[in-house]
Scaffold this motif. Structure first.
Motif, mmCIF file in Angstrom:
data_model
loop_
_atom_site.group_PDB
_atom_site.id
_atom_site.type_symbol
_atom_site.label_atom_id
_atom_site.label_comp_id
_atom_site.label_asym_id
_atom_site.label_seq_id
_atom_site.Cartn_x
_atom_site.Cartn_y
_atom_site.Cartn_z
ATOM 1 N N THR A 92 57.718 78.839 54.825
ATOM 2 C CA THR A 92 58.514 77.638 54.518
ATOM 3 C C THR A 92 57.697 76.680 53.650
ATOM 4 O O THR A 92 58.235 76.010 52.785
ATOM 5 N N GLN A 125 63.303 73.655 66.235
ATOM 6 C CA GLN A 125 63.414 74.767 65.270
ATOM 7 C C GLN A 125 63.425 76.107 66.000
ATOM 8 O O GLN A 125 64.167 77.023 65.640
ATOM 9 N N ASP A 166 52.854 65.336 57.076
ATOM 10 C CA ASP A 166 53.865 65.267 58.141
ATOM 11 C C ASP A 166 54.858 66.413 57.979
ATOM 12 O O ASP A 166 54.897 67.073 56.938
HETATM 13 P P1 AMP Z 1 52.182 75.005 55.162
HETATM 14 O O1 AMP Z 1 51.861 75.564 53.822
HETATM 15 O O2 AMP Z 1 52.888 75.974 56.063
HETATM 16 O O3 AMP Z 1 51.004 74.349 55.826
HETATM 17 O O4 AMP Z 1 53.264 73.835 54.912
HETATM 18 C C1 AMP Z 1 52.981 72.727 54.095
HETATM 19 C C2 AMP Z 1 53.859 71.551 54.498
HETATM 20 O O5 AMP Z 1 55.245 71.881 54.348
HETATM 21 C C3 AMP Z 1 53.722 71.092 55.935
HETATM 22 O O6 AMP Z 1 52.613 70.240 56.142
HETATM 23 C C4 AMP Z 1 55.062 70.385 56.154
HETATM 24 O O7 AMP Z 1 55.082 69.112 55.501
HETATM 25 C C5 AMP Z 1 56.022 71.277 55.401
HETATM 26 N N1 AMP Z 1 56.552 72.372 56.252
HETATM 27 C C6 AMP Z 1 56.340 73.720 56.099
HETATM 28 N N2 AMP Z 1 56.986 74.406 57.037
HETATM 29 C C7 AMP Z 1 57.614 73.500 57.825
HETATM 30 C C8 AMP Z 1 58.441 73.593 58.984
HETATM 31 N N3 AMP Z 1 58.754 74.773 59.544
HETATM 32 N N4 AMP Z 1 58.910 72.429 59.530
HETATM 33 C C9 AMP Z 1 58.634 71.235 58.988
HETATM 34 N N5 AMP Z 1 57.839 71.068 57.903
HETATM 35 C C10 AMP Z 1 57.341 72.182 57.311
#
Ligand code: AMP
Length: 213
Positions: A31, A92, A57
């Motif tokens: 995501t 979620q 966040d």
């Molecule tokens: P990541 O690369 O998975 O660390 O995601 C980077 C950023 O995307 C996170 O710090 C959140 O701001 C957002 N994000 C990614 N996946 C999610 C999720 N499942 N729920 C909420 N925010 C997400």
């Protein structure tokens, strides 16, 4: 194989997903990658997610479930998927459970990567990413051949906005408060497999053996 990869930022979820994907044809769904692409393309989704992401966040559950409901029904998910960075909150996880029931699908496992905090901070503050193709570098262990220039595509290699020390502290706090409770959730579901990252190689080998037999 249908797997959830759980663990704090920097635990190596993406690396594990890529290794498993190469072997059994399941698709990695991150995501974070989907949101970063939307921010880079300046889409409506990107505009809604940008500020929360830069601060470390979470974006809203509604936004994420909208993305995932569509994504999990795409053709390439038929062979299996490795969910990297999703679910991130109990709501979620509950919505995912309902969605999978609707699609008549079952998860094989939730793999928790357990990693000491100091290792994460060091790993994330030294990580650099190509702003064009997403290739990952590390200023200590794997610098690009020419500083700031991607070996693969020539794009600019930069530090992500959410990989400054301040944003990382916040991401870890958000993980502890909102995502770590999923460990108990998936234990109760009978799906949790917890692995210290030092043991990830043998665990991956065991998983791959299971896939291949
Ligand atoms: P990541 O690369 O998975 O660390 O995601 C980077 C950023 O995307 C996170 O710090 C959140 O701001 C957002 N994000 C990614 N996946 C999610 C999720 N499942 N729920 C909420 N925010 C997400």
């Amino acid at each position: 194989m249908k797997l959830i990869l759980l663990g704090p930022p920097g635990a190596g979820k993406g690396t594990v997903a890529k290794a498993l994907m190469a072997r059994d044809g399941s698709v990695q769904i991150s995501t974070g990658d989907i949101l970063r692409a939307a921010v880079a393309a300046g889409t409506e989704l990107g505009k809604q997610a940008e500020a929360a992401m830069a601060a470390g966040d979470l974006v809203t559950d509604e936004l994420i479930m909208g993305i995932m409901e569509e994504r999990l029904q795409q053709e390439d998910c038929k062979k299996g998927y490795l969910l990297d960075g999703f679910p991130r909150t109990i709501p979620q996880a509950i919505s995912l459970k309902a969605l999978l029931e609707k699609l008549d699908e079952k998860l094989d496992a939730a793999l928790e990567l357990d990693i000491p905090r100091d290792v994460i901070i060091d790993r994330l503050t030294t990580r650099r990413t190509c702003s064009n193709c997403g290739e990952i570098y590390n200023v200590k262990a794997k610098p690009p051949r020419v500083e700031g220039v991607c070996d693969v595509c020539g794009g600019a290699v930069v530090q992500r906005d959410d990989e400054t020390e301040e944003a990382i502290e916040n991401r870890l706090q958000v993980y502890n408060e909102q995502t770590a409770p999923l460990i108990d959730f998936y234990r109760d579901e009978g799906l949790l497999v917890s692995v210290p990252t030092s043991e990830i190689e043998p665990v991956m080998a065991a998983l791959l053996e299971r896939i291949e037999t």
